[in-house]
Design a protein around this motif. Structure first.
Motif, short mmCIF file in Angstrom:
data_model
loop_
_atom_site.label_atom_id
_atom_site.label_comp_id
_atom_site.label_asym_id
_atom_site.label_seq_id
_atom_site.Cartn_x
_atom_site.Cartn_y
_atom_site.Cartn_z
N UNK A 48 0.83 -1.21 0.00
CA UNK A 48 0.00 0.00 0.00
C UNK A 48 0.86 1.26 0.00
N UNK A 49 1.91 1.29 0.86
CA UNK A 49 2.78 2.47 0.89
C UNK A 49 3.63 2.55 -0.37
N UNK A 50 4.01 1.38 -0.92
CA UNK A 50 4.73 1.38 -2.19
C UNK A 50 3.87 1.94 -3.30
N UNK A 51 2.59 1.57 -3.30
CA UNK A 51 1.66 2.13 -4.29
C UNK A 51 1.55 3.63 -4.13
N UNK A 52 1.47 4.10 -2.87
CA UNK A 52 1.38 5.55 -2.63
C UNK A 52 2.62 6.26 -3.15
N UNK A 53 3.81 5.65 -2.95
CA UNK A 53 5.05 6.26 -3.43
C UNK A 53 5.05 6.34 -4.95
N UNK A 54 4.59 5.28 -5.61
CA UNK A 54 4.50 5.31 -7.07
C UNK A 54 3.51 6.36 -7.53
N UNK A 55 2.40 6.48 -6.83
CA UNK A 55 1.41 7.50 -7.19
C UNK A 55 2.01 8.90 -7.04
N UNK A 56 2.88 9.09 -6.04
CA UNK A 56 3.52 10.40 -5.86
C UNK A 56 4.37 10.76 -7.08
N UNK A 57 4.84 9.73 -7.80
CA UNK A 57 5.60 10.00 -9.01
C UNK A 57 4.80 10.75 -10.06
N UNK A 58 3.46 10.72 -9.93
CA UNK A 58 2.62 11.44 -10.88
C UNK A 58 2.86 12.95 -10.81
N UNK A 59 3.55 13.39 -9.76
CA UNK A 59 3.90 14.81 -9.65
C UNK A 59 4.72 15.28 -10.85
N UNK A 60 5.34 14.35 -11.57
CA UNK A 60 6.04 14.75 -12.79
C UNK A 60 5.13 15.45 -13.77
N UNK A 61 3.85 15.10 -13.73
CA UNK A 61 2.88 15.77 -14.59
C UNK A 61 2.59 17.19 -14.16
#
Length: 449
Positions: A386-399
Motif C-alpha cells: 500500500x505504501x509502495x503504491x502511494x510512493x509510485x502514485x507520488x511520481x505522478x507529480x512529474x505531470x
C-alpha cells in the motif's frame, strides 16, 4: 478493513473470479481517463477565458498533478483504515465535489477557483489510483500484470480519445470568434462579454459530470467487489524499520513514473497549444491523436505481454521509441504533413505538421511504461504494498512539474526545441528497464525481478 472475502493474489485465478472485478476497475479507469485528458482541451480554453500566457495556462497541469504528491500518503492511510473498495467510493465522491466547484469557477472566471477545482478532482483521483493500481496487479498472476494494466489502459486512453471530441462539440463550438486577433480588435467591454459567454459553457457539462460521479459512487459502494490479498513479502527487521524506502526497485520506479508522467502530460496536454501556435485548424482535438496512439500501444501490450514480450522488454522498447520520437518532435518539419498523411491519410484524418505527428506518436511510446513499471516496482513488497503504491502514485507529480518547465522554456520563443526536455526523461526510463528494476538493496545489491 471491509469484512469481505478477499481475492487471491499473484496466483492463477478462475476467469470468472477476475472478469467482474476487471469490469468494475475498467469503469473506474475510464472515469479517470475522462477527467484527466479533459485537461488537454481545458488548457487552451482557459488560456482564452482567463487571458493567460502558455506558462500560466500550464498551471492547470500543476494544480491537477501536484495533488498526487500531496494526497498519496494520506490516501494510503485511508485505504489502510477503510479498505480498497470503500476507498474507491470515497475517491469518486471527492471527484464529484471537484466537478461541482467548476460551476462557481466558471461563473466567476477566477483562475484560482478553477485551479482549486482541479486540485479537488485530482485528490479524489489520487485515492482511486492508490487503490486500483495495486488491486489490478494483485488480482492475478504477477507475470501478466502488465497485460491486465494494458487492458485498463484501453479504458483510460479510450476516454482520452472521446473527451476532446465531446469537449469540442459542447464547449468549443464557434471558438474561432475568440481568436487572439478577434479579441484584440474589440474594446475591453467586448472582450469581457465574449469571455463571459465562453466561460458559461462549462457549467452544464460539469454539473452532468458531478451527477455521473455520484451515480458511480453508489454503484461501486453496492457492488460485489472484494478486498485483495497482497503478496507476502520476506521482510527483514531492518527493512521493517525503514519501510518502503528500503526497497530501491520501488523508489527508482517512482522516479521512472515521475519522468514518464511528465512526458505523457507534455505529449497529451501541450499538443493542442503547439498545434494552435502552428495554425492547425483542429487544434482542440489534437489530444485525441496522442490518445489514439496510446490505445494502439495498449492493444499491443494486451496481445504481446507476456506471450511474446516480457514486461521489462516492453519498458525497454518504450524508452527507445520515446527517445526517437522526441528527436522527431524537436527536429521535424513544421510545414510538411507527409508523416501524418502516410500514417493516417487512409482513414481520412485531417493532416497535421510532421512535428505535431511525432508528438502524437509519443502516445505509442508512452503506452506500456505505466503497465510495465507497476509490477516490476511492487515485486516483493508484501505488507509495504500500500505504501509502495502511494510512493509510485507520488511520481505522478512529474505531470505537475515537467510541463511547467516546458511552458517556461516555450515562452522564451523556443517552442519546438523546448521538447528536448523529454530526452533525459526517456533516458532514465531506459536505465530503469536495464538496471534499476533489478536493484534490491541500496549499495549495489541486485536480484531477479
Amino acid at each position: 478493513m471491509n469484512q469481505v472475502k478477499p481475492l487471491s493474489s499473484g496466483r492463477a485465478a478462475a476467469p470468472g473470479s477476475v472478469l467482474m472485478p476487471m469490469l468494475f476497475i475498467g469503469l473506474m479507469f475510464f472515469i479517470l481517463g475522462f477527467v484527466t485528458w479533459l485537461n488537454g482541451s481545458l488548457i487552451p480554453f482557459l488560456k482564452i477565458v482567463c487571458d493567460l500566457s502558455n506558462f500560466q495556462a500550464l498551471w492547470v497541469t500543476f494544480a491537477f498533478y501536484i495533488a498526487y504528491t500531496v494526497m498519496a500518503l494520506p490516501s494510503a492511510a485511508v485505504l489502510g483504515r477503510i479498505g480498497y473498495k470503500r476507498g474507491m467510493s470515497l475517491g469518486l465522491a471527492v471527484m464529484a465535489v471537484g466537478a461541482l466547484l467548476f460551476i462557481p469557477a466558471a461563473q466567476s472566471r477566477h483562475y484560482g477557483v478553477f485551479l482549486l477545482a482541479l486540485f479537488t478532482l485530482a485528490s479524489g483521483m489520487t485515492l482511486m489510483q492508490t487503490a486500483i493500481n495495486p488491486y489490478i496487479v494483485c488480482i492475478g498472476p504477477r507475470e501478466s500484470a502488465a497485460m491486465r494494466i494494458s487492458i485498463m489502459g484501453l479504458f483510460n486512453k479510450g476516454a482520452g480519445i472521446i473527451v476532446p471530441l465531446v469537449f469540442s462539440v459542447l464547449v468549443l463550438s464557434g471558438v474561432e470568434q475568440y481568436s487572439g486577433a478577434t479579441l484584440a480588435a474589440l474594446d475591453a467591454a467586448g472582450r469581457e462579454a465574449l469571455r463571459v459567454e465562453l466561460s458559461a459553457r462549462l457549467v452544464q457539462p460539469y454539473l452532468v459530470m458531478a451527477g455521473a460521479l455520484l451515480l458511480f459512487t453508489a454503484i461501486i459502494h453496492f457492488s460485489s467487489l472484494q478486498e485483495p490479498v497482497l503478496d507476502e513479502g520476506r521482510d527483514e527487521p531492518a527493512r521493517l524499520q525503514r519501510g518502503v524506502f528500503a526497497f530501491p526497485q520501488v523508489v527508482l520506479g517512482a522516479l521512472a513514473l515521475f519522468v514518464y508522467v511528465g512526458v505523457e502530460v507534455i505529449a497529451g496536454d501541450t499538443i493542442g497549444l503547439y498545434g494552435h501556435l502552428l495554425g492547425v485548424q483542429n487544434f482542440a482535438v489534437l489530444t485525441s491523436y496522442t490518445m489514439g496512439f496510446m490505445v494502439l500501444g495498449y492493444l499491443l501490450g494486451v496481445l504481446c505481454i507476456p506471450r511474446f514480450l516480457s514486461q521489462r522488454a516492453a519498458l525497454l522498447l518504450s524508452a527507445l521509441a520515446g527517445m526517437l520520437f522526441t528527436a522527431g518532435v524537436a527536429l521535424g518539419s513544421k510545414s510538411s504533413s507527409a508523416l501524418s498523411v502516410a500514417l493516417l491519410g487512409w482513414a481520412g484524418v485531417p493532416p497535421v505538421p510532421d512535428t505535431v505527428m511525432f508528438l502524437a506518436l509519443l502516445g505509442l511510446a508512452n503506452a506500456l511504461v505505466w503497465p510495465a513499471v507497476w509490477p516490476l516496482a511492487l515485486q516483493g513488497l508484501g505488507r509495504h504494498t500500500a505504501s509502495g503504491s502511494a510512493l509510485l502514485i507520488m511520481g505522478i507529480a512529474g505531470g505537475a512539474l515537467l510541463p511547467m518547465l516546458y511552458g517556461r522554456l516555450s515562452d522564451t520563443g523556443q517552442v519546438q526545441s523546448a521538447y528536448w526536455l523529454m530526452l533525459p526523461c526517456y533516458a532514465f526510463i531506459l536505465f530503469y528497464a536495464l538496471i534499476g528494476y533489478r536493484i534490491r538493496r541500496w549499495g549495489g545489491g541486485g536480484g531477479d525481478a
